[in-house]
Design an enzyme around this catalytic site. Sequence first.
Site: not given
Ligand code: 13P
Length: 250
Positions: A169, A175, A98, A100, A212, A13, A11
């Site tokens: 997740e 992150g 997601h 976010e 992560s 983002k 992903n």
């Molecule tokens: P990170 O791997 O940067 O923690 O992000 C995970 C994520 O949100 C994947 O959709």
Amino acid sequence: MVGRRPLIAGNWKMHKTPAEAREWCAGFRTRLPSFPPGVDVVVCPPFTALEPVSTALRGHPSWVAAQTISDQPSGPYTGEISASMVFSCGARGTILGHSERRAMGETDEMVAARVRVALDAGLRPIICIGESLAERESGVTTEVLTAQLESILAVVHENEVDRIVIAYEPIWAIGTGRTATPEMAQVAVADIRIAAAARLDASRLRILYGGSVTPATARELLVSPDIDGALVGGASLDPESFAMIVEAAG
Ligand code: 13P
């Protein structure tokens, strides 16, 4: 993961212009022209790089997915992108729900509506669920995950189990560099599988872990019996580290 194909999804983002995306694809193809047999690899660029990535990965075994879609087919929805639009740019799946996006106001009902639209449009949804740190610390993780899952599975037909993917997740792991331990991830994913069994053949449901994941942590997470792959954020932005995580799934 008996009988279930491992899946590694990247992903991106809100990262990479079309030119940067093409450069990533060239690097990834060179580094990993083929995968360990039976591994699915999905790249999820921003909308503006879907078409360039689909073109740059043509003939490569990975496939391309969007990061969300609208729940509407077309119309006066400024800034939204429909399922058929991402499909026509080469996407064959989409991330949905997601955290976010949930943080910006997407509710369980909105996620469920998008899941149905994606399936009807021939897109494979990778649907994210996960608890916050406060929820984990107050001991309601299973309840939170079950409620999110039930809302999603209410719109999925039993015979569509092979077309959906759930991504666990935990919000506190995204992150932050704070990966869930393999034990924590395994317990949560096993709980999700038990909850899913009320609605469909959960032994066929692919469930990923995300939060992560790095080349250093991938292998120990992926050996867990219920974890069928990873949804990778930051570490997917570099073709070398993403390739190492794909190799860990083989
Ligand atoms: P990170 O791997 O940067 O923690 O992000 C995970 C994520 O949100 C994947 O959709």
